[in-house]
Design a protein around this motif. Structure first.
Motif, PDB file in Angstrom:
ATOM      1  N   TYR A  65      10.411 -20.511  65.911  1.00 34.60           N
ATOM      2  CA  TYR A  65      11.693 -20.704  65.228  1.00 34.60           C
ATOM      3  C   TYR A  65      12.832 -20.311  66.150  1.00 34.60           C
ATOM      4  O   TYR A  65      12.721 -19.337  66.886  1.00 34.60           O
ATOM      5  CB  TYR A  65      11.766 -19.842  63.964  1.00 34.60           C
ATOM      6  N   CYS A  66      13.917 -21.069  66.075  1.00 30.09           N
ATOM      7  CA  CYS A  66      15.129 -20.718  66.817  1.00 30.09           C
ATOM      8  C   CYS A  66      15.584 -19.332  66.380  1.00 30.09           C
ATOM      9  O   CYS A  66      15.665 -19.041  65.179  1.00 30.09           O
ATOM     10  CB  CYS A  66      16.220 -21.745  66.545  1.00 30.09           C
ATOM     11  N   SER A  67      15.882 -18.469  67.348  1.00 31.53           N
ATOM     12  CA  SER A  67      16.248 -17.098  66.983  1.00 31.53           C
ATOM     13  C   SER A  67      17.653 -17.016  66.405  1.00 31.53           C
ATOM     14  O   SER A  67      18.026 -16.001  65.848  1.00 31.53           O
ATOM     15  CB  SER A  67      16.100 -16.175  68.188  1.00 31.53           C
ATOM     16  N   ARG A  68      18.448 -18.074  66.532  1.00 34.36           N
ATOM     17  CA  ARG A  68      19.792 -18.029  65.949  1.00 34.36           C
ATOM     18  C   ARG A  68      19.884 -18.735  64.601  1.00 34.36           C
ATOM     19  O   ARG A  68      20.521 -18.251  63.685  1.00 34.36           O
ATOM     20  CB  ARG A  68      20.802 -18.673  66.901  1.00 34.36           C
ATOM     21  N   CYS A  69      19.256 -19.938  64.477  1.00 31.94           N
ATOM     22  CA  CYS A  69      19.458 -20.691  63.230  1.00 31.94           C
ATOM     23  C   CYS A  69      18.167 -20.889  62.439  1.00 31.94           C
ATOM     24  O   CYS A  69      18.188 -21.488  61.370  1.00 31.94           O
ATOM     25  CB  CYS A  69      20.097 -22.045  63.536  1.00 31.94           C
ATOM     26  N   LEU A  70      17.041 -20.402  62.971  1.00 28.43           N
ATOM     27  CA  LEU A  70      15.746 -20.438  62.289  1.00 28.43           C
ATOM     28  C   LEU A  70      15.138 -21.833  62.129  1.00 28.43           C
ATOM     29  O   LEU A  70      14.188 -22.012  61.375  1.00 28.43           O
ATOM     30  CB  LEU A  70      15.813 -19.736  60.922  1.00 28.43           C
ATOM     31  N   LEU A 117      15.450 -20.714  71.465  1.00 28.26           N
ATOM     32  CA  LEU A 117      16.618 -21.406  70.949  1.00 28.26           C
ATOM     33  C   LEU A 117      16.277 -22.878  70.730  1.00 28.26           C
ATOM     34  O   LEU A 117      15.533 -23.468  71.517  1.00 28.26           O
ATOM     35  CB  LEU A 117      17.784 -21.297  71.936  1.00 28.26           C
ATOM     36  N   CYS A 118      16.834 -23.471  69.654  1.00 30.64           N
ATOM     37  CA  CYS A 118      16.590 -24.892  69.403  1.00 30.64           C
ATOM     38  C   CYS A 118      17.318 -25.730  70.457  1.00 30.64           C
ATOM     39  O   CYS A 118      16.901 -26.826  70.786  1.00 30.64           O
ATOM     40  CB  CYS A 118      17.040 -25.269  67.996  1.00 30.64           C
ATOM     41  N   ARG A 119      18.424 -25.204  70.986  1.00 36.33           N
ATOM     42  CA  ARG A 119      19.142 -25.807  72.109  1.00 36.33           C
ATOM     43  C   ARG A 119      20.018 -24.706  72.694  1.00 36.33           C
ATOM     44  O   ARG A 119      20.362 -23.743  71.986  1.00 36.33           O
ATOM     45  CB  ARG A 119      19.963 -27.017  71.656  1.00 36.33           C
TER      46      ARG A 119
HETATM   47 ZN   LIG Z   1      19.146 -22.977  66.621  1.00 29.98          ZN
END
Ligand SMILES: [Zn+2]
Ligand SMILES: [Zn+2]
Length: 179
Positions: free
Chosen positions: A65-70, A133-135
């Motif tokens: 999972y992205c650590s900022r937006c999950l 991160l997702c990006r």
């Molecule tokens: Zn993200």
């Protein structure tokens, strides 16, 4: 396969090395950790004086999972493994080999089979990435209301509604992100 018969290697001169490609190899890691891609890489086995030294460089990916937006993301994994394996049976005499010298080492089975499954499983489960991160420019979730800032354009709250503690946290996060 991550299992190798090293009977021939044990009879070779010390220093002899064999290389084995690992291609599209699937394995179970843990109930809560699944591979998102099969394992690829190379295993190198070399004969030492009384042992086999196994080194492997393997790549795969896990679900994370992205650590900022999950958001769900696929996380690449890259592991290096080095293990020493000792025979259970002496290749020349056929007699059992004492375990006492190297209690930490892997053991070959009675047929000189070396199984790297367990060390590989362990290395992959320990290699879980720390920050995903997702990006690279993921904007994360709003600290006030939790909305995903990647999809909410011009998202803002009036100054008054921002809890000063959250503002401090946002500032701290911005600083740690720019490191
Ligand atoms: Zn993200
Ligand atoms: Zn908000």
């Amino acid at each position: 396969m991550l299992s190798f018969n090293v009977a021939t290697l044990l009879r070779s001169a010390p220093g002899t090395e064999r290389r084995y490609p690992v291609e599209a190899f699937e394995m179970e890691i843990a109930d809560d950790l699944r591979l998102a891609q099969p394992i690829e890489g190379e295993v190198r086995l070399s004969r030492a004086a009384r042992t086999i030294v196994a080194r492997a460089h393997l790549t795969t990916a896990i679900d994370g999972y992205c650590s900022r937006c999950l958001t769900a993301v696929v996380a690449p994994i890259d592991v290096e493994i080095e293990e020493v394996a000792i025979p259970s049976i002496d290749i020349d005499t056929g007699l059992p080999v004492s375990e006492a010298d190297e209690p930490e080492a892997l053991r070959l089975d009675d047929h000189h089979e070396l199984d790297l499954g367990e060390p590989v499983r362990e290395a992959i489960s320990l290699a879980e990435p720390i920050s995903l991160l997702c990006r690279p420019d993921c904007r994360g979730l709003c600290l006030v209301c939790g909305v995903d800032l990647n999809s909410a354009t011009d998202h803002a709250h009036s100054e008054k509604t921002i809890d000063p503690r959250l503002a401090a946290l946002a500032e701290w996060r911005d600083r740690s992100d720019s490191n």
